[in-house]
Scaffold this active site. Structure first.
Site, PDB file in Angstrom:
ATOM      1  N   ASP A   1      39.504  42.272  32.409  1.00  0.00           N
ATOM      2  CA  ASP A   1      39.512  42.779  33.782  1.00  0.00           C
ATOM      3  C   ASP A   1      40.384  44.030  33.814  1.00  0.00           C
ATOM      4  OD1 ASP A   1      37.896  40.999  35.255  1.00  0.00           O
ATOM      5  OD2 ASP A   1      39.490  39.503  35.296  1.00  0.00           O
TER       6      ASP A   1
ATOM      7  N   CYS B 124      39.937  37.650  32.221  1.00  0.00           N
ATOM      8  CA  CYS B 124      39.430  36.658  33.172  1.00  0.00           C
ATOM      9  C   CYS B 124      39.734  35.271  32.614  1.00  0.00           C
ATOM     10  CB  CYS B 124      37.929  36.839  33.370  1.00  0.00           C
ATOM     11  SG  CYS B 124      37.196  35.534  34.374  1.00  0.00           S
TER      12      CYS B 124
END
Ligand SMILES: [Ca+2]
Ligand SMILES: [Ca+2]
Ligand SMILES: [Ca+2]
Ligand SMILES: [Ca+2]
Ligand SMILES: [Ca+2]
Ligand SMILES: [Ca+2]
Ligand SMILES: [Ca+2]
Ligand SMILES: [Ca+2]
Ligand SMILES: [Ca+2]
Ligand SMILES: [Ca+2]
Ligand SMILES: [Ca+2]
Ligand SMILES: [Ca+2]
Ligand SMILES: [Ca+2]
Ligand SMILES: [Ca+2]
Ligand SMILES: [Ca+2]
Ligand SMILES: [Ca+2]
Lengths: 151, 151, 151, 151, 151, 151, 151, 151, 151, 151
Positions: J56, J49
């Site tokens: 992520d 992120c």
């Protein structure tokens, strides 16, 4: 074990560089006299193959019966992410995580299922538990669907 | 194309040593004036990786619209088994099978889906068809479930 | 076509010895001015292999748009059971049933999916329809799950 | 425990402002001499995170063996809805609901599974039971599908 | 048993011509004092019918509890591929693989499920285990979906 | 019991006219000292209703632990097909097949699940076993999906 | 108990107006010396809410071990339909049906699962059994999928 | 059409004795300028067979595009329950309900899928729509799982 | 529309008291020249019934094609949570959310599926889109499983 | 584009430190005159992120129609792994990968589905394609199951 001041709850914490750098906070069990199960399902786990350096992926399911402490979930997340740049064989890694969590929270009982993504056409699953589950525990199977190739 | 005397029907036939040795018999279409689809689902397919020599596996779905001939299913089975000791890349192999079947039965239309087992964590699927499907054809999707890793 | 006096409705009828002995009654379409689809799902179908005499099994899905008549379902059931001692190849049998039903009810449109049980590791599916479906028809796919071998 | 006059059955009752305001009516067990299980499946549960104030959601499955009273289901529904503006940690909340229901109905045995929606990529499930299930009880697993991320 | 120098890890190894030519390397169990389960799921297995010479296919699930050694997964893969040109009956083959793996790794316990693709409309599954599983083991069922014909 | 010369293996055999005409060959257990399970899944079974003469269909799952003999699968197939023109009630038929198989192979243990297609909106399942399963046996549930009506 | 002359088999019988009017015929157990399970799956059950008069629906699964008699399935069907105009609470109704069936067939053992459709967002399931199942019985779980709301 | 004073909303209404007694209230479309779809899924539908008087069951899915009025869902529920004592053939009943709903709400477009429970081993589905769906409509398929017999 | 300074990203924001209090931030589309679809799946939505004040729940799927701005997902989450104490009918609420999102991000195209939990045994789904989808768009169906009652 | 000497095939290659360091080799299309689809399913993707630095995860499905070159799958794998330490927003990252693959292989057409794991209870999916698919292409939907929260 770190309980007095949770390190991560409500703060922005970076990913620990190595598993051994991670701090696994615990919090007091709000129902210390009850025997109950807590399950964390962690489909976002990745480490490195110690031989090739290529990424490995796994889906982990952690079940434990708290004694006096709960595993704090944000600290758990950061600990799992600390394997991102860590080389580890499937069997050693999975059982090692279980032992580390037990050292952190000293639970009555713990088990960990590691479902690794296929390599060479054959996925490996590891099912570890710390001993017989305690009497009076409700312990449903995770129900993870098996690998079946294609078709 | 071999139709007068089916080579395999009702006999014990060995596996052809190479794809080019296989005889793909056809039989007369019993309803030559109708446009209909025949689907063969073949989860028992294996070939060899042309680079490493290691086995590859695939699940094949063959759809075709017969013109004047049907593919004889026992001959088809033997042809597919002839890839057992054959080295082939996924894309070339899948489209090549489709072309061979078209040459054998000269259908109105044919398509072939090859769903290969994962290598390096990534399965490859090949979807080939010989052109736009004929008008008035009922053509359901195979509905093969996608690969999803673990969890 | 037999509509004035349904042969089977409300009576005990035996299984016809052969498909050609079966009487396919129809009844008046109660909504003759509407374009709608009727689907029969028939998982209880069996015939004989014309070469080996061994039983074959199939799951049939029949979709049709009635014109002025409905297929009477008990007569349909008996007709399908009349294949019990009948030898037939998959492609010929499936399309043949479709044609017989069309002759019986003279529908606006009809299609028939025959999903045969695997022989030699390869199941055969036949998808027949009598032409392009009529405009304004709601025609959902049957959604029959594909064969996928094991695993 | 309130049994003589059910508070909610057949009336329009508002949502209690807080869990402690909810009245958990019970009714007489119509088969008090039998050992049987009653299961409530409650996919409509929401509370607030005590740290961030953001909504949390859970799917609850409640299993109990009535002694002399049944939990009245409308009162149960209102009690669960009373958590709508209530801050609670997952572990404390789930076990706390179980204890409250036991106090209300005094059952032979009770268990409660709380399947919380994922936060930080990791959902938490809590499995609590009041002790070993009574002998002679039929106790199927809820069969709730596991969380598996994406794919 | 070959542990000092794994034959295949990190090298390009060809498929052994026969099962008896395969070398089943093992490596040291990194957690020799723990009782845990290792599962290999192997949907890529094929052998030959000893009567007809036609290919057979199976989906294998191998569960074992290591004692002092782990089965090395690349060697396992090559061993399984060595059946590619080997004739074997389902029952004999499945139980024979289990015995060979036990001889190689000398595990505390092992079981092997062989799910063979249907022949004659009837698939055969073989479920073998070396004895009662050890106490304190977490042993989930493989959860392989059953064969169900069509429909 | 007929083992010296299997009647059907490698030959073209017709369907026996009646169950009592079927010969259930057995072959020697290749691993007579092991306790293992053999499962036959048989979705192609049909008999007749003894009252109406109408066809009935069932899905059968046969589990057994061989003693000194294995059931020969082609003979099993022919035996099951011999019910094609045989009238039988569900309960009597299912348990009767189990008894016949036990007489043929004299296994250590056998069980048979018969899942009959619905009549009158209600399907009947029969679950028979010859006694407690032997110790040390791995005995997975068949996992046949339940009937659920529509929707 | 009515066994000498089944009331409904082979006849056209109307729906009994009330449960107490229904005649639950039984027939002789064809295998009285065996311990086996018979399962009826009944997705077509409806009664009335005793408070509002609105229809309720349930999916029932009945498992029993016959002693000397079998429940005749057509009579069972009519008995279940007799609840169509009958007001009953879920818990009382489900256990009451189980008791009535036991009185009719006097089985060795019986259990009944009632899966009621949701009201107020919460479905209720009732799991009743007459005691511990007999030794040596094969007793698979029904495997009814749980309610999960939407999504 | 009755819109000014909804008959049922917020009141206790009994089940209409016959379909023709039911009042199908409508309410104003809150977004009359938008083209959108409303779907009602109705798994609780039962009527009577007009020949035998035995109960029939169906799962209904109603899709419509409101013009100026919405179907009021409580009135819809009562209307569907009014078939409880009504005799109707599947085709006539399903299309008849669609027509009645159209007369009540005068929608831009409507379709109705009726999935009837199996009789004689063969379930019947009816798919009706009032014409081609309007341009610009999002119209997902209901996705009702097909009947598949057993296994 | 608020784009210059996102209100919520990277900050702790409370739940807006009412939908009209929510600020729906947008951010610049990083690929403004491409036609692509963004899907938000929102299983955590709850509002109140405007008549009874009881909670309602829905599962929402939002698809849109950005023009020059993307919907900021944290702001979207807070907006959806603002319905927690808001009374709304299903049809009005679902279409209203779609309109609000369009006003905020001014997308090329948007659609919204609202799958509401069942009330009175009948769930309502709303499928809205702002017009025909743009040419060249890949627009998969959400694939939300249908409601099917029990069984 | 790098085709003359594939960089990775048959060699041990490390993970590129950044996406821009990755070399996306291509190989000659073995069937350059055919229009067919190649699908890569990639459940092993992770990035960071850009705001919080937290990992992520996404499941990617890549479909393309080769023109004169195929994407070499090992190079693709390494390219995807190069995002491991790369910060990226979901929408930008997904579309950016698609553009990079197009630049590398210059295909006739390409699409990419990115199914991101949930954050804040809401997963985001991105569906990109490079334009209308070419005529005569067989293009099945990926069939990735939707996110549904819990229950
Ligand atoms: Ca404790
Ligand atoms: Ca497979
Ligand atoms: Ca033709
Ligand atoms: Ca008509
Ligand atoms: Ca009691
Ligand atoms: Ca996954
Ligand atoms: Ca050990
Ligand atoms: Ca079937
Ligand atoms: Ca033996
Ligand atoms: Ca008995
Ligand atoms: Ca009792
Ligand atoms: Ca309108
Ligand atoms: Ca744009
Ligand atoms: Ca149902
Ligand atoms: Ca090309
Ligand atoms: Ca849900």
């Amino acid at each position: 074990m770190s309980t007095d001041e949770p390190s991560h709850l409500g703060r922005a914490s970076g990913i620990p560089a190595r598993p051994e750098d991670a701090v696994l906070d615990v919090v007091a069990d709000p129902h210390p006299d009850e025997t109950y199960l807590v399950r964390f399902t962690c489909p976002e786990f990745t480490s490195l193959c110690p031989i090739t350096g290529q990424p490995d992926f796994a889906h982990l399911v952690i079940d434990y019966v708290p004694d006096r402490h709960l595993l704090e979930s944000k600290a758990l997340k950061l600990y799992l992410h600390s394997f991102r740049n860590h080389g580890a064989f499937h069997e050693a890694c999975t059982v090692g995580i279980a032992k580390r969590l037990m050292a952190a929270a000293n639970p009555v009982w713990l088990r960990l299922g590691g479902y690794w993504y296929p390599r060479g056409g054959i996925p490996i699953d590891i099912f570890y538990q710390s001993g017989e589950p305690p009497a009076g525990l409700w312990l449903p199977e995770p129900g993870v669907q098996p690998y079946r190739g294609r078709g």
